[in-house]
Structures are given as C-alpha cells and as structure tokens.
Design a protein around this motif. Structure first.
Motif, PDB file in Angstrom:
ATOM      1  N   UNK A 159      24.832  48.096  45.818  1.00 11.85           N
ATOM      2  CA  UNK A 159      25.693  47.360  44.891  1.00 11.85           C
ATOM      3  C   UNK A 159      25.264  47.702  43.455  1.00 11.85           C
ATOM      4  N   UNK A 160      26.131  48.414  42.754  1.00  6.35           N
ATOM      5  CA  UNK A 160      25.816  48.881  41.401  1.00  6.35           C
ATOM      6  C   UNK A 160      26.686  48.116  40.402  1.00  6.35           C
ATOM      7  N   UNK A 161      26.074  47.199  39.664  1.00  7.03           N
ATOM      8  CA  UNK A 161      26.814  46.496  38.624  1.00  7.03           C
ATOM      9  C   UNK A 161      27.001  47.416  37.427  1.00  7.03           C
ATOM     10  N   UNK A 162      28.174  47.308  36.806  1.00  3.70           N
ATOM     11  CA  UNK A 162      28.440  48.081  35.591  1.00  3.70           C
ATOM     12  C   UNK A 162      28.715  47.078  34.478  1.00  3.70           C
ATOM     13  N   UNK A 163      27.754  46.952  33.586  1.00  5.10           N
ATOM     14  CA  UNK A 163      27.905  46.037  32.448  1.00  5.10           C
ATOM     15  C   UNK A 163      26.760  46.291  31.474  1.00  5.10           C
ATOM     16  N   UNK A 164      27.020  45.974  30.231  1.00  6.50           N
ATOM     17  CA  UNK A 164      25.941  46.122  29.241  1.00  6.50           C
ATOM     18  C   UNK A 164      25.258  44.775  29.081  1.00  6.50           C
ATOM     19  N   UNK A 165      24.182  44.630  29.796  1.00  7.24           N
ATOM     20  CA  UNK A 165      23.467  43.356  29.868  1.00  7.24           C
ATOM     21  C   UNK A 165      21.990  43.581  29.564  1.00  7.24           C
ATOM     22  N   UNK A 166      21.296  42.539  29.153  1.00  7.82           N
ATOM     23  CA  UNK A 166      19.842  42.696  28.982  1.00  7.82           C
ATOM     24  C   UNK A 166      19.215  43.197  30.282  1.00  7.82           C
ATOM     25  N   UNK A 167      18.431  44.257  30.199  1.00  6.22           N
ATOM     26  CA  UNK A 167      17.775  44.799  31.384  1.00  6.22           C
ATOM     27  C   UNK A 167      18.576  45.867  32.107  1.00  6.22           C
TER      28      UNK A 167
END
Ligand SMILES: C[S@@+](CC[C@H](N)C(=O)[O-])C[C@H]1O[C@@H](n2cnc3c(N)ncnc32)[C@H](O)[C@@H]1O
Length: 215
Positions: free
Chosen positions: A137-145
């Motif tokens: 499961x690969x999340x795509x988002x610009x998030x801390x970490x």
C-alpha cells in the motif's frame, strides 16, 4: 472487407468517433452489430472501434499492469473521475473507491466501464484486501515523513492511494500505508491537483516497470 467511416460525436463530445461501418460487415464475436450499424461515438482508441464493451474489457484483462489505484471518497471530490480515467490509460489492474460508494464519475468520461471497480468501506478494509493480494500500500501525498517519489523504487505489485482535495490522505489511511511518497514541488502552493498527482505517480510506475527506468 469494408472500412471505418464518418465522424460523429463521442459520449456527448461533438466531432469524435466514427459513423456506420461502410461495406461488408467483418466477422467475429467481438464486433458489436449496433455499433457497426449506427457508428461508434465512444471514448475508445481506434483499435477498439466497433468492439463490444465486454470484448474490450476481456482484451484489456490480458495485459493490465500490476498496480492498482485507490482514492478516498469522503466528499465526492470531482478529481476522482480524472484519476480513474488516467488509471484506464495507464493500464491499472483495478481501481478502489474507499469510503462512500457513490463517487463523482463526471471526469471519468465513461472510462470506468472498461475497468474493474472495487469498493472498500474504509482504510482498514483496503489494507486487508491489499495484504490478502500481496500488494504494497503506497500512499501518495506530501506529508511530514513522506519520501520523494522521484528517488523511491516503486514496488511492482502495489496499490497507489490518493487523498482528496483539502484534507489529503486521512489519518486512518496514512497509518495503513506501507510507505507514503510525495512529488517534489518547487513553488509556493501547498499541493498540486489530486488528478495531476495521480497521473505523475502512475506514470512513475510505468517508467519503472514497463520501461525499466530506475530512479
Ligand atoms: C490537496 S492535496 C492534499 C493536501 C496536502 N497534503 C496539503 O498539505 O495541503 C490532495 C491529494 O492530491 C495528491 N497530491 C497533491 N500534491 C501532491 C504532492 N506534491 N505529492 C504527492 N501527492 C500530492 C495527494 O494524493 C493528496 O492527498
């Protein structure tokens, strides 16, 4: 044999598509008699003109890629249709709508009919499905970490998960993801459009696993 002739309208868009088949009809189960008779205005590549819808799906099934896409659907984000259309173009194995079952299909331009649609009630259900299928499961988002997509070796068998305008990936989805990747930005905006981000991420998978270009 006859030929494909004429120009008409496709799924409501004027000036696209072909008219009735000219000459003797071709033989074969994949041809749709109604389309041969009346013309084919659908949003399909020329190779599939006049084909029955189920025949197109069956043909695509022989060569779909090993990635899936998933989109969180809590607020009927109009970008979902765009993501699903790109998933069709990039050959995603299937797409998953997470959250509300009804989603805004407008931007999909009917491309969803040629894909396999799954509904997952929440992030945990998607993660359980992914584990059972051996998919990362690969999340795509610009998030801390989050890690840069540009230098990450995307796994072949995976689900690329996208958030929605505003909140982005939910907390629940972030915690279920094996990794979260961001697309590097260089301007002042916090983020790019979710449909654009999805297109970049899917194309990164294609470059890595179809064209063998390593980061
Ligand atoms: C409006 S953005 C999410 C909000 C963003 N996390 C923020 O801090 O404002 C909506 C969705 O687009 C995608 N997205 C937008 N910009 C992105 C980027 N630079 N990298 C990865 N995904 C991005 C993600 O899937 C995200 O969930």
């Amino acid at each position: 044999m006859g030929s494909k002739a004429g120009v008409g309208s496709e799924d409501g868009v004027d000036g696209v598509g072909v008219g009735p088949w000219v000459g003797d009809w071709p033989s074969g189960d994949h041809w749709d008699p109604d389309l041969l008779r009346e013309g084919d205005r659908r949003n399909v590549v020329d190779a599939y003109r006049y084909w029955r819808q189920d025949a197109i799906v069956a043909d695509l099934d022989t060569r779909r890629h090993d990635f899936h896409v998933a989109v969180e659907n809590w607020g009927h984000d109009f970008n979902i249709g765009s993501v699903i259309r790109t998933a069709n173009a990039m050959g995603a194995r299937a797409f998953h709508i997470v959250g509300k079952r009804r989603w805004n299909r407008r931007g999909a331009m009917v491309t969803d009919r040629y894909q396999h649609e799954h509904h997952q009630p929440d992030a945990a259900a998607l993660a359980a499905w992914a584990r059972a299928e051996g998919l990362t499961l690969v999340g795509i988002d610009n998030l801390p970490g989050s890690l840069p997509l540009e230098t990450h070796d995307l796994p072949r068998a995976c689900i690329l998960v996208f958030g929605q305008e505003g909140p982005g990936l939910s907390e629940a989805m972030r915690s279920e993801c094996d990794v979260v990747l961001h697309i590097e930005q260089f301007g002042s905006t916090r983020s790019i459009n979710a449909g654009a981000a999805a297109a970049i991420a899917m194309h990164a998978w294609v470059r890595r696993h179809v064209f063998d270009q390593h980061p």
